[in-house]
Design an enzyme around this catalytic site. Structure first.
Site, PDB file in Angstrom:
ATOM      1  N   GLY A 151     -14.582   1.448 -17.310  1.00 26.73           N
ATOM      2  CA  GLY A 151     -13.298   0.902 -16.867  1.00 26.73           C
ATOM      3  C   GLY A 151     -13.357  -0.072 -15.716  1.00 26.73           C
TER       4      GLY A 151
ATOM      5  CE1 TYR B 190      -4.311  -1.136  -0.349  1.00 28.95           C
ATOM      6  CE2 TYR B 190      -3.353  -3.017   0.786  1.00 28.95           C
ATOM      7  CZ  TYR B 190      -4.367  -2.460   0.025  1.00 28.95           C
ATOM      8  OH  TYR B 190      -5.422  -3.239  -0.374  1.00 28.95           O
TER       9      TYR B 190
ATOM     10  CG  ASN C 166     -11.089   3.547  -9.419  1.00 30.51           C
ATOM     11  OD1 ASN C 166     -11.201   2.331  -9.541  1.00 30.51           O
ATOM     12  ND2 ASN C 166     -11.099   4.370 -10.438  1.00 30.51           N
TER      13      ASN C 166
ATOM     14  CG  ASN D 222     -13.510  -2.002 -20.431  1.00 31.42           C
ATOM     15  OD1 ASN D 222     -12.417  -2.254 -20.925  1.00 31.42           O
ATOM     16  ND2 ASN D 222     -13.859  -2.389 -19.217  1.00 31.42           N
TER      17      ASN D 222
ATOM     18  CG  HIS E 273     -14.135  -1.539  -3.483  1.00 32.73           C
ATOM     19  ND1 HIS E 273     -13.874  -1.983  -4.769  1.00 32.73           N
ATOM     20  CD2 HIS E 273     -15.271  -2.163  -3.092  1.00 32.73           C
ATOM     21  CE1 HIS E 273     -14.826  -2.830  -5.139  1.00 32.73           C
ATOM     22  NE2 HIS E 273     -15.686  -2.956  -4.144  1.00 32.73           N
TER      23      HIS E 273
ATOM     24  CB  CYS F  20      -6.424  -0.991  21.017  1.00 34.54           C
ATOM     25  SG  CYS F  20      -6.260  -1.387  19.260  1.00 34.54           S
TER      26      CYS F  20
HETATM   27  C1  BJW Z   1      -9.909   0.721 -19.191  1.00 33.91           C
HETATM   28  C2  BJW Z   1      -8.777   1.389 -19.550  1.00 33.91           C
HETATM   29  C3  BJW Z   1      -8.960   2.697 -19.956  1.00 33.91           C
HETATM   30  C4  BJW Z   1      -8.144  -0.532 -18.991  1.00 33.91           C
HETATM   31  N1  BJW Z   1     -10.180   3.226 -19.968  1.00 33.91           N
HETATM   32  N2  BJW Z   1     -11.112   1.257 -19.216  1.00 33.91           N
HETATM   33  C5  BJW Z   1     -15.771 -16.550  -3.225  1.00 33.91           C
HETATM   34  C6  BJW Z   1     -15.061 -16.478  -2.035  1.00 33.91           C
HETATM   35  C7  BJW Z   1     -15.009 -15.294  -1.274  1.00 33.91           C
HETATM   36  C8  BJW Z   1     -15.668 -14.149  -1.709  1.00 33.91           C
HETATM   37  C9  BJW Z   1     -16.364 -14.252  -2.902  1.00 33.91           C
HETATM   38  C10 BJW Z   1     -16.424 -15.412  -3.640  1.00 33.91           C
HETATM   39  N3  BJW Z   1     -17.165 -15.174  -4.752  1.00 33.91           N
HETATM   40  C11 BJW Z   1     -17.586 -13.909  -4.725  1.00 33.91           C
HETATM   41  C12 BJW Z   1     -17.096 -13.323  -3.610  1.00 33.91           C
HETATM   42  C13 BJW Z   1     -17.298 -11.919  -3.207  1.00 33.91           C
HETATM   43  C14 BJW Z   1     -16.072 -11.065  -3.550  1.00 33.91           C
HETATM   44  C15 BJW Z   1     -15.839 -11.113  -5.061  1.00 33.91           C
HETATM   45  O1  BJW Z   1     -16.535 -10.485  -5.831  1.00 33.91           O
HETATM   46  N4  BJW Z   1     -14.830 -11.862  -5.506  1.00 33.91           N
HETATM   47  C16 BJW Z   1     -14.598 -12.022  -6.946  1.00 33.91           C
HETATM   48  C17 BJW Z   1     -13.120 -11.882  -7.229  1.00 33.91           C
HETATM   49  C18 BJW Z   1     -15.134 -13.368  -7.340  1.00 33.91           C
HETATM   50  N5  BJW Z   1     -16.401  -9.755  -3.090  1.00 33.91           N
HETATM   51  C19 BJW Z   1     -16.110  -9.368  -1.848  1.00 33.91           C
HETATM   52  O2  BJW Z   1     -15.473 -10.071  -1.086  1.00 33.91           O
HETATM   53  C20 BJW Z   1     -16.662  -8.041  -1.409  1.00 33.91           C
HETATM   54  N6  BJW Z   1     -17.321  -8.198  -0.179  1.00 33.91           N
HETATM   55  C21 BJW Z   1     -18.424  -8.948  -0.079  1.00 33.91           C
HETATM   56  O3  BJW Z   1     -18.971  -9.449  -1.049  1.00 33.91           O
HETATM   57  O4  BJW Z   1     -18.900  -9.097   1.217  1.00 33.91           O
HETATM   58  C22 BJW Z   1     -19.886 -10.136   1.420  1.00 33.91           C
HETATM   59  C23 BJW Z   1     -19.184 -11.492   1.362  1.00 33.91           C
HETATM   60  C24 BJW Z   1     -18.168 -11.758   2.236  1.00 33.91           C
HETATM   61  C25 BJW Z   1     -17.549 -13.016   2.196  1.00 33.91           C
HETATM   62  C26 BJW Z   1     -17.909 -13.971   1.254  1.00 33.91           C
HETATM   63  C27 BJW Z   1     -18.910 -13.652   0.323  1.00 33.91           C
HETATM   64  C28 BJW Z   1     -19.554 -12.415   0.395  1.00 33.91           C
HETATM   65  C29 BJW Z   1     -15.542  -7.047  -1.194  1.00 33.91           C
HETATM   66  C30 BJW Z   1     -14.849  -6.698  -2.462  1.00 33.91           C
HETATM   67  C31 BJW Z   1     -13.717  -5.733  -2.177  1.00 33.91           C
HETATM   68  C32 BJW Z   1     -12.864  -5.495  -3.429  1.00 33.91           C
HETATM   69  N7  BJW Z   1     -11.685  -4.809  -3.027  1.00 33.91           N
HETATM   70  C33 BJW Z   1     -10.719  -4.493  -4.059  1.00 33.91           C
HETATM   71  C34 BJW Z   1      -9.438  -4.015  -3.353  1.00 33.91           C
HETATM   72  C35 BJW Z   1      -9.632  -2.625  -2.787  1.00 33.91           C
HETATM   73  C36 BJW Z   1      -8.399  -2.138  -2.140  1.00 33.91           C
HETATM   74  C37 BJW Z   1      -7.217  -2.112  -3.080  1.00 33.91           C
HETATM   75  O5  BJW Z   1      -7.292  -1.606  -4.198  1.00 33.91           O
HETATM   76  O6  BJW Z   1      -6.174  -2.603  -2.665  1.00 33.91           O
HETATM   77  O7  BJW Z   1     -11.235  -3.483  -4.919  1.00 33.91           O
HETATM   78  S1  BJW Z   1     -10.388  -5.835  -5.152  1.00 33.91           S
HETATM   79  C38 BJW Z   1     -10.200  -4.861  -6.604  1.00 33.91           C
HETATM   80  O8  BJW Z   1     -11.213  -5.196  -7.562  1.00 33.91           O
HETATM   81  C39 BJW Z   1     -10.450  -3.428  -6.162  1.00 33.91           C
HETATM   82  C40 BJW Z   1     -11.268  -2.926  -7.282  1.00 33.91           C
HETATM   83  O9  BJW Z   1     -12.015  -1.795  -6.871  1.00 33.91           O
HETATM   84  C41 BJW Z   1     -12.129  -4.111  -7.661  1.00 33.91           C
HETATM   85  C42 BJW Z   1     -12.714  -4.046  -9.027  1.00 33.91           C
HETATM   86  O10 BJW Z   1     -11.740  -4.015  -9.995  1.00 33.91           O
HETATM   87  P1  BJW Z   1     -11.958  -3.124 -11.291  1.00 33.91           P
HETATM   88  O11 BJW Z   1     -12.073  -1.702 -10.924  1.00 33.91           O
HETATM   89  O12 BJW Z   1     -13.036  -3.702 -12.118  1.00 33.91           O
HETATM   90  O13 BJW Z   1     -10.536  -3.275 -12.006  1.00 33.91           O
HETATM   91  P2  BJW Z   1      -9.998  -4.413 -12.953  1.00 33.91           P
HETATM   92  O14 BJW Z   1      -8.523  -4.324 -12.900  1.00 33.91           O
HETATM   93  O15 BJW Z   1     -10.616  -5.726 -12.651  1.00 33.91           O
HETATM   94  O16 BJW Z   1     -10.528  -3.999 -14.405  1.00 33.91           O
HETATM   95  C43 BJW Z   1     -10.061  -2.830 -15.049  1.00 33.91           C
HETATM   96  C44 BJW Z   1     -10.890  -2.630 -16.301  1.00 33.91           C
HETATM   97  O17 BJW Z   1     -10.482  -1.416 -16.886  1.00 33.91           O
HETATM   98  C45 BJW Z   1     -10.694  -3.729 -17.358  1.00 33.91           C
HETATM   99  O18 BJW Z   1     -11.977  -4.151 -17.840  1.00 33.91           O
HETATM  100  C46 BJW Z   1      -9.928  -3.020 -18.463  1.00 33.91           C
HETATM  101  O19 BJW Z   1     -10.264  -3.500 -19.774  1.00 33.91           O
HETATM  102  C47 BJW Z   1     -10.400  -1.610 -18.288  1.00 33.91           C
HETATM  103  N8  BJW Z   1      -9.487  -0.592 -18.786  1.00 33.91           N
HETATM  104  N9  BJW Z   1      -7.684   0.508 -19.388  1.00 33.91           N
HETATM  105  C48 BJW Z   1     -11.225   2.443 -19.576  1.00 33.91           C
HETATM  106  N10 BJW Z   1      -7.877   3.422 -20.324  1.00 33.91           N
END
Ligand code: BJW
Length: 257
Positions: free
Chosen positions: A196, A70, A105, A222, A122, A159
């Site tokens: 995105g 981080y 983001n 996208n 997030h 704590c």
């Molecule tokens: C462009 C571009 C340009 C490129 N212009 N576009 C099985 C086990 C355990 C949990 C789960 C499970 N199945 C499902 C879950 C739930 C889980 C989940 O969804 N997991 C999946 C991976 C399957 N979700 C959670 O755990 C959430 N909580 C939850 O559901 O609580 C209830 C629960 C608890 C326990 C069990 C089950 C349910 C919490 C999710 C938190 C996500 N956190 C993160 C990290 C944040 C901190 C950090 O950054 O360090 O958030 S993960 C990461 O992914 C980050 C992002 O916000 C998030 C989404 O990613 P994003 O933004 O879509 O980015 P990318 O990289 O994936 O895509 C980029 C896109 O941009 C691409 O399409 C490119 O093509 C495009 N692009 N250039 C426009 N110039």
């Protein structure tokens, strides 16, 4: 339809929207030099899978490694500036003054660009909180409170537990009020502009689906296909830093008379 035709149609849809909502993901910040979550990180961190680091289990196992990851990303974000995509989104407020940007983001580039109402699903990269939430969720710890603590990661001044970034990791619940507001917006919008995001991570990825089920038009920007693409009404292929300014320009050319 030609790319130009899609831009013009999008301009009409956005201008005519009664309740427009924007959902952004990592792609919108890519042109600001912040790698997307699923891009391979460069240099030191290339060998780590972000999905393995963004969990409470990883922090428990190796707090120093997660904290340093981080720190690396905070340094990147501190140098980043809003790109033309962020700026054009902020300028959309001239047509929709109440516009809400729901972002996955953790950077603050939408705010820096001038967007007034940004929902961070997030969390926020630059904030910290106590890993034990010793004073209730979230126990925010300010930079001043840990300024003299040289340990990595520093300790909670209340704590003694470790301090962690104020972000939402896999397996953690999103802040309830934040998620409720985003869900409400998804249920009540008539147009959702989705930019995105891979649409892989729930519950954020469900927002456009809920909007669609309520009858909203979904417009996606996208360069690649995502989990949203198959049900988007319009898909604009390309980087948001190029596409969104073109849409804004096309909106300005629509004759309202
Ligand atoms: C462009 C571009 C340009 C490129 N212009 N576009 C099985 C086990 C355990 C949990 C789960 C499970 N199945 C499902 C879950 C739930 C889980 C989940 O969804 N997991 C999946 C991976 C399957 N979700 C959670 O755990 C959430 N909580 C939850 O559901 O609580 C209830 C629960 C608890 C326990 C069990 C089950 C349910 C919490 C999710 C938190 C996500 N956190 C993160 C990290 C944040 C901190 C950090 O950054 O360090 O958030 S993960 C990461 O992914 C980050 C992002 O916000 C998030 C989404 O990613 P994003 O933004 O879509 O980015 P990318 O990289 O994936 O895509 C980029 C896109 O941009 C691409 O399409 C490119 O093509 C495009 N692009 N250039 C426009 N110039």
């Amino acid at each position: 339809m030609t790319d130009k035709g899609k831009i013009i149609e999008t301009a009409h849809i956005l201008k005519g929207a009664q309740k427009l909502v924007v959902l952004t993901g990592a792609g919108v910040s890519k042109e600001s030099g912040i790698p997307t979550f699923r891009d391979a990180l460069e240099g030191l961190w290339a060998k780590f899978d972000p999905q393995e680091l963004a969990t409470p289990q990883a922090f428990r196992r190796n707090p120093k490694q997660v904290w340093e990851w981080y720190t690396y990303r905070r340094n990147l974000a501190a140098q980043a500036e809003p790109n033309p995509g962020h700026i054009a989104l902020a300028q959309l407020e001239q047509y929709h003054p109440q516009l809400v940007v729901i972002t996955q983001n953790i950077d603050d580039l939408h705010e820096q660009a001038g967007s007034h109402d940004v929902i961070h699903l997030h969390g926020k990269l630059m904030e910290n909180r106590c890993f034990k939430e010793c004073r209730g969720y979230p126990t925010i710890i300010t930079a001043e409170q840990i300024a003299d603590d040289e340990h990595i990661p520093p300790h909670c001044p209340y704590c003694g537990e470790y301090v962690r970034p104020n972000v939402v990791w896999f397996g953690e619940m999103l802040p309830a009020a934040v998620l409720e507001r985003a869900q409400d917006l998804a249920f009540h919008c008539d147009v959702m502009l989705v930019i995105g995001t891979s649409g892989l991570v729930t519950p954020a990825a469900s927002l456009p689906l809920w909007a669609k089920q309520q009858g909203a038009n979904i417009v996606e920007v996208n360069p690649d296909d995502s989990m949203i693409t198959r049900y988007a009404n319009i898909k604009l292929d390309g980087p948001s830093g190029e596409i969104i300014p073109k849409v804004l320009e096309a909106m300005s050319q629509i004759d309202d008379t």
